[in-house]
Design an enzyme around this catalytic site. Structure first.
Site, PDB file in Angstrom:
ATOM      1  CB  SER A 292      60.150  23.965  57.908  1.00  0.00           C
ATOM      2  OG  SER A 292      60.013  25.068  58.767  1.00  0.00           O
TER       3      SER A 292
ATOM      4  CB  SER B 182      58.160  24.945  61.290  1.00  0.00           C
ATOM      5  OG  SER B 182      57.692  24.489  60.047  1.00  0.00           O
TER       6      SER B 182
ATOM      7  CE  LYS C 263      63.167  26.789  59.811  1.00  0.00           C
ATOM      8  NZ  LYS C 263      61.724  26.783  60.156  1.00  0.00           N
TER       9      LYS C 263
END
Ligand code: GLN
Length: 487
Positions: A153, A177, A78
């Site tokens: 997210s 997330s 990420k």
């Protein structure tokens, strides 16, 4: 071999690499080709040379016969973890082109485990969001239905894993997330106990909640990955827990006969889509068939989690994001007359709408005159939520419920209504506020064929038990093996 490679699990890839069936460079090239051919928008940065350099290093270790367990297995990170060899943006214009001079602890640990980084994955700006649509570099498509969001997210992470662009990814979870995008994309993801994984080099959103974890296609792979990424890091993260690294794969095959699974009344009330409820019932039946016992429990304060979280998280964000001032690093406005104007223009240009909304909310709830009414009150309810869980764990070993009230929504559906995004976090926020480990594991599909996730929440440091329950469920069900069509 090559067409099968992207369907192999982390465990299978590790074994095949060790057996010399293919090299780390073969594996990396295979996945890089798939990434270059993809139109999902899951990756923000890819650098073939940097990836192949790591693959060559892994091949050298494998050839020498003393390679670490995950040597040569690809992973993608990420874009909230800083990495020396790839740029890091946190999905924000503010950090466009930023290169970190140091490596985050989590990405370093994966590198030390021999894993090969395929690149950086899209996410909502500074991890604020539930759909990945707050990313400054475009949205990500859900591989199950490309008109829909992948969740957020960590949307790029879940989409890339579901679409077999990487066998494994890192995510971060402040309020859901890792779990929510895993649920929307039909993959498995776990957020460990707060403090298990080091936050060093993980770009801060809300520091008392932020926690890293893996996303992959099975509980077994998550166990392997989590074992590699958790280690005390006291000098770099003061909230890092002083617990020795653990091998979460050790107990995976244990029976869950007699395991008491608590079903919170508050998680099964109104607001859950019929398709999610039906899928969840099927998954619970499968757990009961394995000998688990379900018991009714209550988390009376859980309903307040959305209100509490959307005070505490923005409050911490407003403080954390004050560092983006155009001076130390990142974006700086071109036109300004004085220092004040430089700050203002830099922040006005660099931050997106949702980030600004959070900074304003956070500044407001911390301001003199409102602090007691909002921030302090929210902290007290946060404690009540944590206490509720401890009471509940007197009657059960772990807790099950939906990860999200519905399945993936259509791109753009919540555009003019940020509250709709916030409300969708209702089931993931309680465990976040309490700092408990929690995961999402595939539980089937709704009537339109979109994946449904089941959330499992454990008591502090009980990740092994969560992963065991999920692994046992995955050994008698095949939802986690299903792949989206045309990928
Ligand atoms: N959706 C939540 C938010 O927007 C959670 C985000 C996260 O866990 N990083 O804050």
């Amino acid at each position: 071999m090559s067409h099968e490679l992207h369907n192999m699990s982390v465990a299978q890839l590790a074994a095949a690499l060790r057996a010399g069936e293919f090299s780390a460079q073969d594996a990396a090239s295979h996945f890089l080709a798939r990434i270059h051919a993809s139109t999902l928008g899951a990756f923000l940065a890819v650098d073939d040379e940097a990836t192949l350099a790591q693959a060559r290093a892994a091949d050298a270790l494998l050839a020498a016969g003393n390679a670490p367990a995950l040597a040569g297995v690809p992973i993608a990170h990420k874009d909230i973890f800083v990495t020396r060899d790839w740029p890091t943006t946190a999905g924000s214009r503010m950090l466009e082109g930023y290169r970190s001079p140091f490596e985050s602890t989590v990405t370093r640990l994966f590198q030390e485990a021999g894993m090969v980084c395929l690149g950086k994955l899209s996410c909502d700006e500074f991890a604020m969001g539930s759909s990945n649509e707050n990313c400054a570099y475009g949205s990500v498509k859900n591989p199950w239905d490309t008109t829909r969001v992948p969740g957020g997210s960590s949307g790029g992470s879940a989409a890339a894993v579901a679409a077999r662009r990487t066998p494994a990814a890192t995510g971060t979870d402040t309020g859901g997330s890792i779990r929510q995008p895993s649920s929307f994309c039909g993959v498995t993801g776990i957020k460990p106990t707060y403090g298990r994984a080091s936050r060093y080099g993980m770009i801060a959103f809300a520091s008392s909640l932020d926690q890293a974890g893996p996303i992959s296609r099975s509980a077994e792979d998550c166990a392997l990955l989590l074992s590699a990424m958790c280690a005390p890091d006291p000098l770099r993260d003061s909230t890092s827990l002083d617990v020795p690294p653990e091998d979460f794969t050790r107990t995976l095959n244990g029976s869950i006969k007699g395991l008491r699974i608590g079903l919170p009344r508050e998680f099964f009330g109104e607001g859950m889509d019929a398709g999610v409820r039906a899928a969840l019932e099927g998954a619970l039946d499968a757990l009961r068939a394995l000998g688990a016992v379900t018991v009714d429990i209550s988390l009376p304060s859980a309903a307040l989690a959305v209100a509490v979280y959307y005070i505490i998280a923005p409050a911490e964000a407003s403080s954390n994001l004050s560092r983006y001032d155009g001076v130390k690093f990142g974006h700086r406005a071109r036109d300004y007359a004085d220092l004040q104007e430089m700050y203002e223009a830099t922040r006005a240009e660099g931050f997106g709408a949702e980030v600004k909304r959070r900074i304003m909310t956070g500044t407001y709830v911390l301001s003199h005159g409102y602090y007691d009414a909002y921030y302090l009150q929210a902290q007290k309810v946060r404690r009540q939520i944590a206490d509720d869980f401890q009471r509940a764990f007197g009657a059960c070993d772990l807790i099950a419920g939906p990860t999200t009230p519905g399945t993936a929504w259509t791109l753009g559906a919540h555009e003019s209504n940020p509250l709709a995004d916030y409300m969708a976090d209702i089931y993931t926020l309680p465990a976040s506020l309490a700092g408990l480990p929690a995961m999402s594991t595939p539980a089937g599909f709704d009537a339109t064929g979109l994946p449904v996730g089941m959330q499992l929440i454990g008591n502090y440091l009980q990740e092994a038990q969560l992963l065991q329950a999920a692994h046992q469920l995955q050994s008698t069900t095949d939802w986690h093996r299903k792949a989206p069509a045309n990928i």
